[in-house]
Design an enzyme around this catalytic site. Structure first.
Site, short mmCIF file in Angstrom:
data_model
loop_
_atom_site.label_atom_id
_atom_site.label_comp_id
_atom_site.label_asym_id
_atom_site.label_seq_id
_atom_site.Cartn_x
_atom_site.Cartn_y
_atom_site.Cartn_z
N SER A 151 -14.07 168.55 145.17
CA SER A 151 -14.33 167.95 146.48
C SER A 151 -13.07 167.34 147.10
CB SER A 151 -15.41 166.89 146.36
OG SER A 151 -16.64 167.47 145.98
N GLU A 207 -14.30 155.09 138.78
CA GLU A 207 -13.22 154.92 139.76
C GLU A 207 -12.37 153.67 139.50
OE1 GLU A 207 -16.45 157.44 141.37
OE2 GLU A 207 -16.41 155.41 140.52
N HIS A 232 -13.48 162.31 152.29
CA HIS A 232 -14.87 162.12 152.72
C HIS A 232 -15.08 160.76 153.40
CE1 HIS A 232 -15.05 165.46 149.95
NE2 HIS A 232 -16.32 165.70 150.27
N ASP A 286 -24.63 163.49 153.44
CA ASP A 286 -24.57 162.58 152.30
C ASP A 286 -25.11 161.20 152.64
OD1 ASP A 286 -23.49 164.59 150.85
OD2 ASP A 286 -21.49 163.73 150.65
N ARG A 343 -13.79 165.23 155.23
CA ARG A 343 -14.49 166.39 154.70
C ARG A 343 -14.60 167.50 155.74
NH1 ARG A 343 -20.96 166.36 153.19
NH2 ARG A 343 -21.10 168.47 152.32
#
Length: 314
Positions: free
Chosen positions: A37, A58, A109, A117, A167
């Protein structure tokens, strides 16, 4: 007429990382189980020994990035903006920002253009969070060309950098020979005297189209692309405000703490002016097609055109 070429800035990021990896052996790339991604998989395929998948962790990834950077390496740590700026904020602040380490955060994103999403993944607060960290450079490129230049500039810069990437595939608008990317310097896209529009990220293209509509109505628009939100080009912002008196900012981000706030911070000190902040108005996003969401929140060309016209009539 041929269709306008569109490329997501996250793709530009991944491709440029692979190019830099071939040029510099000090680069390490980390991701949090999102290599496909974030497009860091492009780097991983060529340089697997310098790519680390940190898993869905993360905060740990940012701590690892700090540790590797402390050995003299340049680290690009990548995840969705919601996780890179949100979930890992403490580690970014304390381990990277406070220590002034050479870590570049590739946050993909970002914004409502993540689309389906939904609100949980549509990070519209990231620039506000990253701007607040002392010494953090914040960059929001408008297209493929600018994103590639931004990644290279981030590598050359000594210190922490936040790269805001999207994105959604966006049109290329900087495909001209005299385009030059310089950290902290805005780009004047059109000179005008009636009103200034300052845009960043994917909203630059929409602002360009809105400007065309306004010019057709007889409005002489001064249009500026601000790719580096921090440090912002104060001289350019002040010069524009003094010339047009009215300023509009456009961003795919909450109007609290982002580009609009950065511009107002400058103008309240150096050139008090009327400012309209176009962005997400203190609400969360929602699930839906990216282009429909941009339209709903009036971040498309028609929405910008409508809001600027209303501001001009005040």
């Amino acid at each position: 007429m041929s269709e306008v070429k569109r490329i997501a800035t996250r793709v530009s990021y991944g491709q440029t990382l692979a190019e830099l990896g071939a040029e510099h052996d000090d680069i390490f790339v980390l991701d949090a189980d999102l290599a496909a991604s974030t497009q860091t998989g492009i780097f991983k395929k060529v340089f697997p020994e310098r790519h680390i998948d940190c898993g869905i962790a993360e905060a740990n990834m940012m701590s690892m990035a700090a540790g590797i950077a402390s050995t003299g390496k340049t680290v690009f740590a990548s995840s969705f903006a919601m996780f890179a700026a949100g979930r890992a904020f403490e580690q970014v602040r304390n381990s990277i920002g406070y220590s002034k380490l050479n870590v570049k955060i590739g946050a993909t994103h970002a914004g409502v253009s993540v689309g389906e999403d939904g609100a949980s993944h549509q990070c519209i607060e990231d620039m506000a969070l990253m701007r607040a960290i002392p010494g953090m450079v914040v960059i929001s490129p408008a297209d493929d060309i600018e994103a590639r230049a931004a990644v290279r500039a981030a590598y050359e810069y000594e210190g922490p950098v936040y790269l805001r990437l999207g994105r959604l595939a966006v049109p290329i608008i900087n495909d001209h020979e005299d385009y030059k990317f310089e950290l902290g310097k805005g780009v004047v896209l059109r000179e005008g005297k009636d009103i200034t529009i300052i845009a960043t990220g994917l909203c630059v293209k929409e602002a360009v189209e809105a400007t065309e509509k306004l010019v057709a109505d007889g409005v002489d628009v001064n249009l500026i692309n601000i790719h580096t939100v921090k440090p912002i080009d104060e001289d350019l912002v002040v010069e524009a405000a003094k010339k047009t008196k009215k300023v509009v900012t456009v961003e795919e981000h909450t109007v609290i703490g982002g580009l609009g706030s950065a511009v107002c911070d400058v103008l309240c000190r150096k050139a008090p002016s009327q400012v309209l902040k176009i962005g997400i108005q203190d609400i969360f996003g929602e699930s839906g097609p990216a282009l429909e969401l941009l339209k709903k929140y009036e971040l498309d060309a028609e929405g910008i055109y409508k809001q600027v016209n209303a501001f001009l009539s005040e």
